[in-house]
Each structure stands twice: as structure tokens, then as C-alpha cells.
Motif scaffolding. Structure first.
Motif, PDB file in Angstrom:
ATOM      1  N   GLY A  62      24.615  39.720  42.687  1.00  0.00           N
ATOM      2  CA  GLY A  62      24.514  39.518  41.245  1.00  0.00           C
ATOM      3  C   GLY A  62      25.877  39.376  40.601  1.00  0.00           C
ATOM      4  N   ALA A  63      26.855  40.182  41.085  1.00  0.00           N
ATOM      5  CA  ALA A  63      28.181  40.181  40.472  1.00  0.00           C
ATOM      6  C   ALA A  63      28.901  38.849  40.689  1.00  0.00           C
ATOM      7  CB  ALA A  63      29.015  41.327  41.037  1.00  0.00           C
ATOM      8  N   SER A  64      28.610  38.175  41.799  1.00  0.00           N
ATOM      9  CA  SER A  64      29.310  36.917  42.043  1.00  0.00           C
ATOM     10  C   SER A  64      28.420  35.716  41.754  1.00  0.00           C
ATOM     11  CB  SER A  64      29.808  36.877  43.497  1.00  0.00           C
ATOM     12  OG  SER A  64      28.719  37.003  44.385  1.00  0.00           O
ATOM     13  N   ALA A  65      27.265  35.975  41.141  1.00  0.00           N
ATOM     14  CA  ALA A  65      26.333  34.886  40.854  1.00  0.00           C
ATOM     15  C   ALA A  65      26.792  34.088  39.638  1.00  0.00           C
ATOM     16  CB  ALA A  65      24.941  35.441  40.598  1.00  0.00           C
ATOM     17  N   GLU A  66      26.264  32.903  39.512  1.00  0.00           N
ATOM     18  CA  GLU A  66      26.563  32.093  38.347  1.00  0.00           C
ATOM     19  C   GLU A  66      25.406  32.197  37.363  1.00  0.00           C
ATOM     20  OE1 GLU A  66      27.944  28.231  39.211  1.00  0.00           O
ATOM     21  OE2 GLU A  66      29.602  29.042  40.361  1.00  0.00           O
ATOM     22  N   ARG A  67      25.740  32.043  36.078  1.00  0.00           N
ATOM     23  CA  ARG A  67      24.728  32.143  35.033  1.00  0.00           C
ATOM     24  C   ARG A  67      23.659  31.089  35.273  1.00  0.00           C
ATOM     25  NH1 ARG A  67      26.704  33.004  29.043  1.00  0.00           N
ATOM     26  NH2 ARG A  67      24.814  32.889  27.857  1.00  0.00           N
ATOM     27  N   GLY A  68      22.427  31.511  35.165  1.00  0.00           N
ATOM     28  CA  GLY A  68      21.346  30.557  35.316  1.00  0.00           C
ATOM     29  C   GLY A  68      20.942  30.331  36.762  1.00  0.00           C
ATOM     30  N   LEU A  74      19.613  33.668  44.224  1.00  0.00           N
ATOM     31  CA  LEU A  74      20.116  35.034  44.295  1.00  0.00           C
ATOM     32  C   LEU A  74      19.681  35.698  45.589  1.00  0.00           C
ATOM     33  CD1 LEU A  74      21.796  36.122  41.915  1.00  0.00           C
ATOM     34  CD2 LEU A  74      19.917  37.673  41.431  1.00  0.00           C
TER      35      LEU A  74
END
Lengths: 336, 519
Positions: A62-68, A74
Motif C-alpha cells: 500500500g505504501a508504494s502503491a500509486e493512487r487509483g 495491489l
């Protein structure tokens, strides 16, 4: 400092602690046992690190995920990072690779050993310089105070050292920054790193070192002073005084040797605090060490990277503690 | 974490726009439109080294131009070494860079980009269409490639001759050139992953060295884009804005990029420091869920909330005055932004009446969810809650951890704060967050009138009709969307007095340092 009390009254040291081969063997076994305990402690600590990151809200995916990013993306990232495996399996995987020097891969796909290659030596330089200065400074101040028990010098040193220890590193840092850099312009405010990965100038080390030394020297001066005071009431020191030996002679030859185990233990525990302080100090002075790596890694829930920093710092601290144990054994022999 | 999320704002520019702008071709030059400011104008002086500070974490360093750059320092270095096809501009939000011009087919599906004349890599080899095709395909094949090149499949990117790249979209997309502004970095064809750290770019600066997030770049004398004045740029990565500001005040760096309002306030009293404000940098709207079942489903309630907020006070207190009041329309930096719509002002009497008419339950306490992802966001929620109390509305601010917020609250919560870093396109927000089928419809808004205006705006061949439709679209958004946009935060850079011609565009426009010179 419970160690101060534990050492108790001690006979004149150096009475051939390691001359008897049987005793030497006995001490070797004791040391091996201590080393084993320290290694076990490190493993427990690492397990706690893995568990602690797990308890924190959010994860590395989650911390390195991109918005949307979709739930499927994920989940795929979670799988890629191995986060879908149980905690113990991830821990075991990391631990089994450890003996080969492999610290795993960060959440961003970098080798942890590569990420720490520059910062670890930088932090060691910072912490060890601070440690050396702390040792010298607190021994000097502690002895100076002990040589004049109850006199103004003693009281001033005692009160100042207590105050110094009570002030957190970030307050010391902010004060140093204001006075030594922003107002006077004497020292660079932050560390700028050159192409060799090291601070561009040694003057950039002065403030970070001072910020670490001031609280630790305060603490260790108290330890030295306390340990010397304990020794002052032992029979052999009193005898030395009654023999009319000069004060500094009694202090250095009779009081100090007996106080060494307590002092060594006190100093050794400082290394842990130095590493802890380095996290704060490095961030404030932009010093390129493991402290700043750790801060980012915790925010990103990057367990392998956090564990990598912990094992490196933990190994150094353990070595220093082991050295302190050695000193204790050497001085106290089997009675330690 | 904040940086990571913000970075996405431009990376994930997924637009499903179908529209018409039959042929948008750029001028021949380079970044003349990427207007810059700073200090007195004068004849640029050549030479000197600019020392720049940029934010970043040692744990998040990324060297790959097509990777996820969470660090501003990494993105800055990449943007100076590599060129994108287009870059953000002032008069038009998309201006040429490595692509000298572009045009589309009538159906807005096929886009042709022509590579700038004389563009060569740092090792001297000319840039070919094959290099661009390979780079775009590589970008498309990254995990977030679908969001960065929306509607484009890798197989539909091909070369035509030596200097033309053809991209075929799955659907009509008038905004496609806008999508190539931030991540379409071009590398040489077949650059191996292991060689990326030293791969030659085409940009205004060449990499001298990179280590631990810091780098030294030297001027590329062969740059096709115009004259570069500086000899070199040194980039230092900073963990915190405070340390970066201290470095500037102590004279260790010449430019603190994106230092923020707090640093600006400390530096404001110093005559030897320039405080540069880049307007429309960050939007921090409050989102009210419009779908049935939400307390804000009635548009009168949403209108009341927008009347309750004291915008001037928000800008003054949340942004320390470094910002501007907004009018509930997103995309404030768009050249087509509807300035003519009257500014909404605080009107508690009207708000109370609207709430009464809508039978809004004033006995209840409403939870406003926020995070501390970016500076000021949580403060904005708290201050708004206090202002709402004056209208008899009870709001409790709930701070959520970032990860939990994005997973659980975002797009589904009734009442929360959001933030966006790309603010130079009204249509961007319309397509991405407001049209009923939008993938990131934050407020769950479905408005037939808005959808109709949107479709008209993107399918009008006639620029006048398009402008008229955009005006309607913004009026509807102003009247009844799920957004309360109270203000816009400025982007703030600090610079030494000698630094001239600094970037003044919002967001990632701040990396355009090729025009800078030292007095």
C-alpha cells in the motif's frame, strides 16, 4: 546504572585473572555463553521488528502503491513482495539468507546490502567519533569531579552533566544549528555529500557529533563519578589515603581500576543510545547515514530494509557490549 | 509517504477522454512557453554551478526513468538528464520538448509525434523514432503503464520513418499529448536494465555522477532545445524541508525546491533570499459523497457546506497565506478556467436556510476523515470543522493513517479530505474524478447535465463550441458537484538572490531548470 551497584567492593584488580589456564578456559566458556546470549537477543529483536511492522497500520504494498491502483494490482504487488505469506515464513526466509550476508530486497526492489553500503560506514564514523569523544570527556570530567568530592567543581560538573543528559538530541541539535551556523556562520548547517558518498567536508561532522556527545557525555560523567565514589569507600582505597599517597595517585591507581567494569558497562550501553540518537540527528543535519534510511523505511513499512538496519546496528552494539563484558571478566575474573 | 502519493497525481493520469481537438501541433522551438520568473530580467550570463536541494528518502531512491519515483530529487535528476515528448507550459498546458510537433487523425485515435530536429543522445547518436517507440513501450509495460499511457497498448506504438512515432489509442482521446508530459522519458533502444543508471539521455544536462540520491550534472552543449547557461547542477537530497531551508539560509545550496510554507515564513525576513511562489500547485478539496444514503446526497446540503467555509481564513491559517482562494472548480491553473463565475463567499444565513429546507439533521455529529499525507491537510479539516460549528453543524475530525485511508475511505467515504497535484486542466478532473463513469469518482457523482457538458466539450471540433461547453461544465461543477474547493496552495521554492529565471509553473513544472542562470 544497576551495574555500578553490582560490582560491589573489589580487591585490588589485576591479580592475575587470566594466568591460571583453568580459569582462562572457564572465562572463555563464559564469554562464549555471553556471545551466544547476545546473538539470541538479536534474533529475538529481529523477530520483534518483523512483528512490529506487521502491527503497524498499512503495509509495504500500500505504501508504494500509486493512487487509483486497483485492488487486483495491489494484490499482485503484495504477492510480488511476498506479503501474502505468513509472517513466520517471511521471517524464516529472511533469517536463513542472513548467514550468507544476504539482507534481502527492499520493497522497491533494491538489494538491502547495496542500500546500506554508503550509509552504514557514514553512521559508524559518526557514532564511533561521538563514542570516542564521550569516553574521553566523561572520564576526564568524572575523575576531575571525583578528585574534589563535595567541592564546587564536583557540584558544577554533576549538575551540568545531569542537565546535559536531560536535554534530548533534537533540542541540542536545534540550539547548535542556531548558534554555530545560522547566527555565526561558523559551521555548515547540513551535510552535503560528494561523489564518493562521504560528507564533502569534515567540518560537517562537528555539529552532529556534538549533538550526540553532549547528552551521552552527561550520562557517562555521572556513571564515572558514581563508580569512583563507590570505590572511594573500599578498604584498599581508604588504606591508600591513610598511607598518605597523593590524591591523584589514589584516584588513578586505586579507585579507577576498580571502577573500570562499571564504567565500561555504562559506556557500552551508550552505543545503543548513540545509534538511537543518530536517527534523529542525521535527519536534522541531513547526514547520509542509516538513521535516515531507517526513517524512510519505517514510513514505507519496508520490513527487510528495517531489519537490515537493525541487524547492522545491533551487531555493532552487541560487539561493544561484548567488549565491555571482556573488560569485566579481565578485571574481575571469575567473580564477574 | 506523502511524496509517494503526490507523485501519483501526475503519474496516474488516466483519462478516458473521447473528444476532438482535431490537430494540436506545437511550435518548433522548445520551452519558450514554459515561462519562468525570478529576479530582475537581464541578459543571461553563462557559467556557474547551481546547487539545488530537493526532497527525498534514502530508502526510496529510484534510478529508472520509468519507475515509480517517490523522491522529488530522483525525478528532478531524471527530468534534467532525459527528455519527455512534451512538457507543461504556461499559455498552453502542453508544449513541445523531444516531440517538436504532433497531430491527430480526425477520429482522435491516431496520434503522430515528430521528433525534434537535431536531437541527439549524450553519446552523440541521433534520436530515432525506434528509440522513442522502444521507450514508450517500456513505459507501457511497467506495472503502472496502463495509467501512464491510458488507452494505449504496447503493440499500437510504432515508428514511421526515422523521425515520426505513431501511437494508436483504443478510443478517441483529445488529451493524449497531455499524458506524455511527465513520464515519457526517452532512452536508447535496447538499454538493458542493468545499464540504466548510466544510460545516456537527450536532456539539457548530462550525468557526471550519482551517489546515494545526490548527483552532479554538467551542461549538454549539444542540446537541441536551446542554450543552457549553467555549467553544472548539483542536486542534494534532503530528508526534511527544514534541513533543506537551513542549508539555503547557510549558503550551502542556491535553490531549495518545493520547500513549503513553513520554510518560506522563516526566510521571508531575509533580504538575500528569494521566496518564489508557483500558484495553483496543490488542491486540497473536501469531498462530500453525493450518492444516495449519504448525508450530502441533497445538493442543497452541499451548497450550504460551500457557503459555510471561510475561504480567506483557510488560506491564511492553513496555508500561512501562501495560496489563493478557490471557487469549488478543480483545475484552477487551466488557461480555460472559468474566471467569470462569481466567487462564492461565506453566507451563514443562506447556509442555515438551505440546511433547513433540506431537512439536514443538525443534532447529529458528522465525521470528516483526513490524513497527514501532506502538510496542512489535517489542519484544513480541523479549521473547517470549527467554521461549520458557527452554522450549527457538528463535525468531528477523524485522522486516519495513510494506508488505511486510501484503502478504506477514499472513493467510498461520505466526507473526507483529498488532494491533487496536477491542477492545470479542468478536463483532467472532469474525466478522472467527476464524469459519472470516472474511475476515481471521489464523490460518487452522477449528474446528467455535467456528463452532457463534458461529452460536448470533448467532442467539439470547433474551439469556440469547446470553450462554451467547458464553461457550462465548470458552472455545473461550481453549483452542485461533490467538491468543496476552498483554496489552492502555492508551490514554494527558496533561492539565493543570484539565481535568475527560475521555474514558475505549478507541480512538476518546478524541475524546468534549463533556463536558469546565475547573476
Amino acid at each position: 546504572m544497576s551495574q555500578t551497584a553490582k560490582t560491589g567492593p573489589v580487591a585490588a584488580p589485576g591479580t592475575g585473572a587470566a594466568t591460571d589456564p583453568r580459569r582462562a578456559a572457564h572465562i572463555a566458556v563464559r564469554i562464549a555463553g555471553t556471545a551466544g546470549r547476545r546473538i539470541l537477543m538479536l534474533i529475538v529483536l529481529l523477530a520483534m521488528v518483523f512483528a512490529a511492522v506487521e502491527i503497524l497500520p498499512g503495509d509495504a504494498a500500500g505504501a508504494s502503491a500509486e493512487r487509483g491502483e486497483s485492488a487486483a494490482d495491489l494484490a499482485a504487488r503484495r504477492h510480488l513482495l511476498g506479503l501474502d505469506r505468513p509472517l513466520w515464513a517471511r521471517f524464516a526466509h529472511w533469517m536463513t539468507a542472513l548467514p550468507t550476508g544476504d539482507l534481502g530486497t527492499s520493497a522497491r526492489g533494491q538489494k538491502v546490502t547495496e542500500l546500506l553500503a554508503d550509509p552504514l560506514p557514514n553512521t559508524l564514523v559518526l557514532a564511533m567519533t561521538a563514542f570516542a569523544i564521550t569516553v574521553v570527556l566523561s572520564l576526564l570530567l568524572g575523575c576531575w569531579a571525583a578528585a574534589r568530592p563535595g567541592r564546587p567543581t564536583d557540584r558544577i560538573i554533576s549538575h551540568t552533566s545531569t542537565a546535559a543528559f536531560a536535554v534530548p538530541e533534537f533540542v541540542v541539535s536545534a540550539a547548535l544549528l542556531l548558534v554555530l551556523s545560522l547566527w555565526t556562520g561558523w559551521l555548515p548547517a547540513v551535510t552535503v555529500t560528494g561523489g564518493d558518498g562521504k560528507p564533502a567536508s569534515w567540518t560537517m561532522l562537528i555539529m552532529p557529533v556534538l549533538a550526540l556527545v553532549i547528552p551521552q557525555a552527561g550520562w557517562n560523567t555521572r556513571v564515572v563519578r558514581g563508580a569512583l565514589a563507590d570505590q572511594a569507600s573500599t578498604p584498599h582505597v581508604e588504606a591508600a589515603h591513610l598511607d598518605g599517597l597523593p590524591l591523584h595517585h589514589v584516584l588513578l591507581r586505586h579507585q579507577l581500576p576498580g571502577a573500570v567494569p562499571a564504567i565500561a558497562t555504562g559506556m557500552a550501553t551508550s552505543t545503543g543510545l548513540l545509534f538511537g540518537g543518530a536517527v534523529v540527528v542525521e535527519t536534522l543535519f541531513n547526514y547520509p547515514g542509516i538513521g535516515s534510511v531507517l526513517a524512510g523505511a519505517v514510513a514505507a513499512r519496508d520490513t527487510p530494509l528495517i531489519a537490515g538496519v537493525v541487524i547492522c546496528a545491533g551487531a555493532v552494539v552487541s560487539l561493544v557490549l561484548l567488549a565491555a563484558d571482556l573488560i569485566r571478566y579481565a578485571v574481575l575474573g571469575a567473580r564477574a | 509517504m506523502g511524496v509517494t502519493r503526490r507523485q501519483l497525481l501526475w503519474a496516474g493520469t488516466g483519462i478516458g477522454a473521447a473528444g476532438i481537438l482535431a490537430a494540436c501541433s506545437g511550435g518548433s522551438g522548445n520551452s519558450k512557453d514554459t515561462a519562468a520568473s525570478g529576479g530582475t530580467p537581464g541578459k543571461p550570463r553563462a557559467g556557474g554551478t547551481l546547487r539545488v536541494g530537493a526532497l527525498g528518502h534514502a530508502s526510496a531512491i529510484t534510478r529508472d526513468p520509468h519507475g515509480t519515483q517517490a523522491n522529488e530529487s530522483d525525478y528532478l535528476i531524471l527530468a534534467l538528464v532525459f527528455d519527455t515528448l512534451t512538457v507543461p507550459g504556461a499559455k498552453s498546458n502542453t508544449v513541445p520538448r523531444l516531440a517538436a510537433s504532433w497531430e491527430s487523425s480526425a477520429d482522435l485515435k491516431t496520434w503522430k509525434f515528430k521528433i525534434a530536429k537535431g536531437a541527439v543522445f549524450h553519446d552523440g547518436t541521433p534520436v530515432t523514432a525506434e528509440d522513442v517507440v522502444w521507450s514508450l513501450k517500456r513505459l507501457r509495460n511497467t506495472p503502472s503503464g496502463a495509467a501512464r499511457l491510458p488507452g494505449i497498448q504496447a503493440k499500437n506504438i510504432r515508428a514511421q520513418g526515422a523521425d515520426t512515432v505513431v501511437v494508436v489509442s483504443d478510443y478517441a482521446n483529445a488529451e493524449f499529448p497531455l499524458m506524455t508530459r511527465f513520464a515519457s522519458f526517452v532512452m536508447k533502444k535496447d538499454t538493458k536494465d542493468s545499464a540504466i543508471a548510466k544510460a545516456p539521455g537527450t536532456g539539457p544536462f548530462k550525468l557526471d555522477w550519482f551517489r546515494g540520491g545526490n548527483a552532479r550534472l554538467v551542461r549538454n552543449d549539444k542540446w537541441y532545445g536551446g542554450t543552457v547557461h549553467l555549467d553544472a547542477i548539483e542536486v542534494t537530497m534532503f530528508e526534511t524541508p527544514q534541513a533543506m531551508a537551513n542549508a539555503l539560509l547557510a549558503g550551502q545550496i542556491d535553490l531549495a525546491s518545493n520547500a513549503g510554507a513553513l520554510a518560506a515564513r522563516t526566510a521571508e525576513s531575509r533580504k538575500d533570499v528569494q521566496v518564489l511562489r508557483r500558484p495553483n500547485d496543490m488542491a486540497m478539496p473536501i469531498v462530500m459523497r453525493t450518492a444516495k444514503g449519504s448525508p450530502f446526497a441533497d445538493e442543497r446540503v452541499r451548497e450550504a457546506m460551500r457557503l459555510v467555509v471561510d475561504r480567506e481564513a483557510m488560506v491564511k491559517q492553513v496555508l500561512s497565506g501562501y495560496g489563493t482562494v478557490a471557487n469549488d472548480i478543480l483545475g484552477t491553473g487551466d488557461p480555460e478556467y472559468a474566471k467569470a463565475i462569481p466567487q462564492r463567499k461565506r453566507d451563514l444565513a443562506k447556509a442555515k436556510k438551505l440546511l433547513k429546507d433540506a431537512n439536514f439533521d443538525l443534532s447529529k455529529t458528522y465525521e470528516l476523515v483526513t490524513t497527514e499525507d501532506i502538510s496542512g491537510l489535517a489542519d484544513s479539516a480541523t479549521l473547517f470543522a470549527n467554521q461549520a460549528r458557527e452554522a450549527g453543524i457538528k463535525i468531528k475530525v477523524v485522522k486516519q493513517e495513510s494506508g488505511a485511508f486510501w484503502e478504506k475511505t477514499w472513493k467510498s467515504g461520505d466526507f473526507y479530505t483529498s488532494y491533487w497535484g496536477t491542477n492545470d486542466s479542468v478536463i483532467f478532473f472532469a474525466s478522472k474524478t467527476m464524469v459519472s463513469e470516472a474511475g476515481q469518482n471521489e464523490a460518487g457523482w452522477a449528474d446528467a447535465g455535467f456528463d452532457a457538458a463534458y461529452r460536448k466539450a470533448i467532442s467539439s471540433a470547433d474551439p469556440k463550441k469547446r470553450t462554451a461547453a467547458l464553461k457550462d461544465l465548470q458552472q455545473i461543477e461550481h453549483d452542485r458537484s461533490g467538491y468543496l474547493l476552498w483554496g489552492m496552495a502555492d508551490g514554494i521554492d527558496l533561492a539565493a538572490a543570484k539565481v535568475q529565471n527560475l521555474p514558475k509553473l505549478a507541480g512538476y513544472g518546478r524541475v524546468q531548470l534549463e533556463g536558469v542562470w546565475l547573476r
